[in-house]
Scaffold this active site. Structure first.
Site, mmCIF file in Angstrom:
data_model
loop_
_atom_site.group_PDB
_atom_site.id
_atom_site.type_symbol
_atom_site.label_atom_id
_atom_site.label_comp_id
_atom_site.label_asym_id
_atom_site.label_seq_id
_atom_site.Cartn_x
_atom_site.Cartn_y
_atom_site.Cartn_z
ATOM 1 N N CYS A 84 0.895 -1.222 -0.050
ATOM 2 C CA CYS A 84 0.037 -0.011 -0.033
ATOM 3 C C CYS A 84 0.748 1.270 -0.074
ATOM 4 O O CYS A 84 1.230 1.598 -0.997
ATOM 5 C CB CYS A 84 -0.862 -0.036 0.957
ATOM 6 S SG CYS A 84 -2.524 1.050 1.082
ATOM 7 N N HIS B 8 -3.831 -5.123 0.662
ATOM 8 C CA HIS B 8 -3.371 -5.551 2.218
ATOM 9 C C HIS B 8 -3.600 -7.150 2.117
ATOM 10 O O HIS B 8 -4.635 -7.682 2.230
ATOM 11 C CB HIS B 8 -4.168 -4.860 3.219
ATOM 12 C CG HIS B 8 -3.818 -3.629 3.507
ATOM 13 N ND1 HIS B 8 -2.854 -3.161 4.347
ATOM 14 C CD2 HIS B 8 -4.367 -2.483 2.817
ATOM 15 C CE1 HIS B 8 -2.710 -1.831 4.308
ATOM 16 N NE2 HIS B 8 -3.673 -1.386 3.382
ATOM 17 N N GLU C 92 -2.263 -8.989 4.285
ATOM 18 C CA GLU C 92 -2.273 -9.652 5.531
ATOM 19 C C GLU C 92 -3.640 -9.853 6.332
ATOM 20 O O GLU C 92 -3.743 -10.406 7.292
ATOM 21 C CB GLU C 92 -1.399 -8.800 6.548
ATOM 22 C CG GLU C 92 -1.990 -7.261 6.816
ATOM 23 C CD GLU C 92 -1.506 -6.234 5.616
ATOM 24 O OE1 GLU C 92 -1.853 -4.937 6.004
ATOM 25 O OE2 GLU C 92 -1.295 -7.012 4.648
#
Length: 512
Positions: free
Chosen positions: A78, A170, A172
């Site tokens: 990001c 993202h 994660e």
């Protein structure tokens, strides 16, 4: 020990990146973006986190990426991706369509190990208002979405000696369905980590490191009965044996019968330990005090006074052992990016300065669930290993308002009923933390033909992985009704029970 380095630019998800990497049995460390360590051979790859900042701001968080790019495999997430594009001459601008939430990613990275075993179209999670309008000359697009053409990119040819990747989503978070695989491709594939950082590996390395660090000197340590201090003490005991002296303080703010039960467990583990009865000292010190922060400070100071007294009896001790874990460090000292300090933690402070002791913290870089796995590897008894977290100030911050011996008795009885019922009905291990809170109010009730005007208790139960965030536990209504009835019928002085359904954030797990 091989590791992945994460540079934190202040994203709320940086912790989550670290947790995902560790789930691969790869050690990783989070460091502030502006405190890049020397790239030693053990650092196999580097990840740049997201950030609440924009690279277009005058005060954007910037670093010299030439110190990293080409030196080790590099992944920008990001803000990290936008920083790469901006630094090397691309263009980052305000997105016409702000992407937030689930979107479909289409990639053309079939020949790139970064996209191994990733579907050609896969769901990812976006959270950005800026976008990369033009890539620098030395990069090429790997993936896009329906809204943005540059959702993932890589360095080309010999532009860098090591591969550089950037992604504007993202991986994660769980909403990126194949995000873990993507991170795994970077960590195990591109960076070449072996994934051998297991609990057994951690124990072996830590015990050896403790022996080298402490040498022939002695360690003194206060135990709390909780997982963190117990696992830390077990590691120290394995490293130096009886040169570790422990003590366990009854501050009058423990759960019902906890002092005796925990002390017995520790003696069964072979610890050199002493129990200290300091109940009246704490009750006297807390008399008339209602402010939560003042209560914490008094409890902390009294504990230090006891610690000083105990340490005088062990002049050979040159080290202070502590059960500090990673969330303690993060919440106490702003170690990541531009984030602010959240709280002063009882495990992280000035105690060693006062006592002129060197500090040793075997668990400083572990999350709570990792501590439990290490404890299991060490053979720590289940009664301690699976015990719910309990705050350092104990019931002192679960009794709102002034703390008295009678209020402690009330909350101990109510809490014991609650916890025992959780165990009886097989719910204890399904909850991360539970406890009762005595409220500073009285309410009208009716018992038989009499009106009562007694105190209220709140029940708290949350589910969490590491305490950084928490969701309230959905306990069955029938169970809550049974607990409420038993508390009201058996604890004289309580006539009302409520259940707390707040999440963290915005609420905290404890009430004070």
């Amino acid at each position: 020990m091989e590791k992945i380095l994460i540079l934190d630019f202040g994203s709320q998800y940086t912790q989550l990146i670290a947790r995902r990497v560790r789930e691969m049995n790869v050690y990783c460390e989070i460091v502030p973006y502006n405190k890049i360590p020397t790239l030693t051979p053990d650092i196999k790859g580097v990840i740049l986190s997201g950030s609440p900042f924009s690279v277009r701001q005058p005060d954007a968080l910037r670093i010299d990426l030439n110190a990293l790019a080409g030196q080790r495999p590099l992944l920008g997430v990001c803000y990290g991706a936008q920083l790469l594009a901006d630094f090397y001459g691309g263009e980052v601008g305000k997105s016409e369509k702000r992407e937030y939430g689930k979107v479909m990613l289409s990639h053309r990275g079939e020949d790139d190990p970064f996209f191994d075993n990733i579907s050609e179209r896969t769901q990812v999670w976006m959270s950005h208002s800026d976008t990369i309008l033009r890539l620098p000359a030395q990069f090429e697009i790997l993936a896009g979405t329906d809204s943005i053409p540059v959702a993932a990119f890589r360095s080309t040819g010999g532009a860098f000696d090591q591969p550089v990747y950037g992604i504007q989503f993202h991986p994660e978070v769980y909403h990126s369905l194949e995000g873990f695989q993507l991170l795994k491709n970077f960590v195990l594939g591109v960076s070449g980590c072996s994934g051998d950082w297991t609990p057994a590996h951690f124990v072996e390395e830590t015990v050896a490191a403790l022996r080298a660090q402490i040498g022939d000197e002695h360690v003194i340590m206060a135990l709390s009965g909780g997982v963190d201090s117990t696992v830390a003490a077990t590691l120290l005991h394995r490293a130096i044996g009886d040169r570790l002296f422990c003590f366990f303080v009854d501050n009058g703010l423990l759960r019902k019968n906890e002092f005796e039960q925990v002390l017995d467990s520790y003696k069964g583990m072979g610890f050199n330990i002493e129990g200290v009865d300091a109940r009246q000292l704490f009750y006297d010190g807390l008399a008339g005090v209602t402010n939560p922060e003042e209560k914490r400070k008094i409890i902390g100071k009294l504990f230090i006074d006891i610690f000083e007294k105990e340490s005088e009896q062990h002049p050979d001790a040159k080290w202070l052992g502590q059960g500090t874990i990673y969330p303690d460090v993060i919440e106490s000292v702003s170690v990541h990016g531009p984030s602010v300090t959240i709280k002063s933690h009882h495990n992280v402070g000035g105690l060693p300065e006062k006592l002129k002791l060197k500090i040793v913290e075997p668990l400083r870089m572990l999350f709570k669930d990792e501590v439990r796995r290490v404890g299991a590897q060490l053979g720590v008894p289940d009664i301690i290993l699976n015990r719910h977290p309990f705050p350092g100030p104990g019931l002192g911050i679960r009794i709102l308002g002034e703390v008295t011996a009678e209020k402690v008795r009330l909350i101990q009885e109510a809490d014991a009923i609650y916890i025992n019922k959780l165990r009886e009905q097989g719910l204890y291990d399904q909850v991360w933390q539970a406890g009762a809170i005595l409220l500073p109010i009285q309410s009208v009730g009716v018992m038989g033909d009499e009106r009562t005007y007694e105190q209220a208790v709140a029940l708290r139960a949350v589910n969490s992985t590491d305490g950084m965030t928490a969701e309230w536990s959905r306990l069955p209504y029938d169970f809550l009704a049974e607990v409420s009835s038993e508390i009201i019928n058996n604890v004289k002085g309580i006539n009302r029970v409520v259940f707390d359904i707040s999440t963290k954030p915005p609420a905290t797990i404890e009430w004070e």
